[in-house]
Design a protein around this motif. Structure first.
Motif, PDB file in Angstrom:
ATOM      1  N   GLU A  84       0.833  -1.206   0.000  1.00 50.49           N
ATOM      2  CA  GLU A  84       0.000   0.000   0.000  1.00 50.49           C
ATOM      3  C   GLU A  84       0.870   1.261   0.000  1.00 50.49           C
ATOM      4  N   LEU A  85       1.972   1.239   0.715  1.00 51.69           N
ATOM      5  CA  LEU A  85       2.876   2.393   0.738  1.00 51.69           C
ATOM      6  C   LEU A  85       3.520   2.606  -0.629  1.00 51.69           C
ATOM      7  N   VAL A  86       3.861   1.525  -1.292  1.00 52.54           N
ATOM      8  CA  VAL A  86       4.426   1.632  -2.640  1.00 52.54           C
ATOM      9  C   VAL A  86       3.372   2.187  -3.599  1.00 52.54           C
ATOM     10  N   LYS A  87       2.121   1.758  -3.449  1.00 50.42           N
ATOM     11  CA  LYS A  87       1.033   2.307  -4.264  1.00 50.42           C
ATOM     12  C   LYS A  87       0.898   3.816  -4.016  1.00 50.42           C
ATOM     13  N   GLU A  88       1.044   4.203  -2.752  1.00 51.52           N
ATOM     14  CA  GLU A  88       0.966   5.632  -2.415  1.00 51.52           C
ATOM     15  C   GLU A  88       2.102   6.394  -3.082  1.00 51.52           C
ATOM     16  N   LEU A  89       3.293   5.814  -3.105  1.00 51.73           N
ATOM     17  CA  LEU A  89       4.413   6.438  -3.824  1.00 51.73           C
ATOM     18  C   LEU A  89       4.078   6.582  -5.308  1.00 51.73           C
ATOM     19  N   GLU A 142       8.464   0.541   8.533  1.00 53.71           N
ATOM     20  CA  GLU A 142       8.514   1.811   9.275  1.00 53.71           C
ATOM     21  C   GLU A 142       9.319   2.864   8.500  1.00 53.71           C
ATOM     22  N   GLU A 143      10.438   2.461   7.920  1.00 49.93           N
ATOM     23  CA  GLU A 143      11.256   3.402   7.144  1.00 49.93           C
ATOM     24  C   GLU A 143      10.487   3.892   5.920  1.00 49.93           C
ATOM     25  N   LEU A 144       9.824   2.961   5.273  1.00 47.18           N
ATOM     26  CA  LEU A 144       9.048   3.318   4.090  1.00 47.18           C
ATOM     27  C   LEU A 144       7.896   4.258   4.458  1.00 47.18           C
ATOM     28  N   GLN A 145       7.230   3.961   5.561  1.00 49.09           N
ATOM     29  CA  GLN A 145       6.139   4.819   6.019  1.00 49.09           C
ATOM     30  C   GLN A 145       6.651   6.229   6.327  1.00 49.09           C
ATOM     31  N   SER A 146       7.791   6.318   6.952  1.00 46.45           N
ATOM     32  CA  SER A 146       8.386   7.615   7.263  1.00 46.45           C
ATOM     33  C   SER A 146       8.721   8.383   5.981  1.00 46.45           C
TER      34      SER A 146
END
Length: 165
Positions: free
Chosen positions: A9-14, A118-122
């Motif tokens: 999901e974080l990669v999709k957000e990127l 966590e790093e990706l979220q940050s």
């Protein structure tokens, strides 16, 4: 595995943020081109009219052309004094900021596989904050420029040759 879905999901957000930056930067570049054209036109058009009117008076035509020349010169001088190119410069600077952010997002997307959740979220939060900061500091560009940007993006203006290899 819950961690994997969060990372996905974080990669999709990127990816969404990358696309937003692509459209925003191109939209502001289109708006800058238009503002530059109209800014120059506001100076050059009246200046040319003033020169022509002055020439007509010098050639012995009606002195009323002198009034046309004076008014035209005043318009050209005012447009020049007020900095008719300032808007184009501001729009171009905004487009460059979105472009720089787009490149950072692309890099983060590439590095995402080596980061913890966590790093990706940050990273995503920091990039979203940067995007929001740029967007909040500038006036919205017209939908007309968005449509032009959309057409140029669909035509491949942002495609890299190295991506096709």
């Amino acid at each position: 595995m819950p961690g994997a879905s969060v990372e996905a999901e974080l990669v999709k957000e990127l990816d969404r943020l990358y696309e937003d930056c692509s459209y925003s930067s191109q939209t502001y570049f289109e708006a800058a081109k238009s503002a530059e054209f109209w800014g120059r036109t506001l100076v050059f058009g009246p200046a040319a009219a003033a020169a022509l009117a002055s020439l007509l008076v010098a050639l012995g035509l009606s002195k009323q052309w002198g009034a046309v020349g004076a008014i035209s010169a005043a318009i050209a001088a005012t447009a020049s004094f007020l900095g008719s190119d300032r808007r184009a410069t501001a729009l171009r600077d905004t487009a460059r900021r979105f472009t720089t952010l787009r490149h950072l997002i692309r890099l983060e997307r590439t590095l995402a596989i080596s980061k913890t959740s966590e790093e990706l979220q940050s990273s995503v939060r920091a990039l979203l904050d940067q995007y929001s900061s740029i967007a909040a500091a500038n006036e919205l560009a017209s939908n007309r420029f968005f449509r032009k940007a959309q057409d140029r993006i669909r035509a491949g203006v942002l495609d890299y040759e190295s991506d096709g290899r």
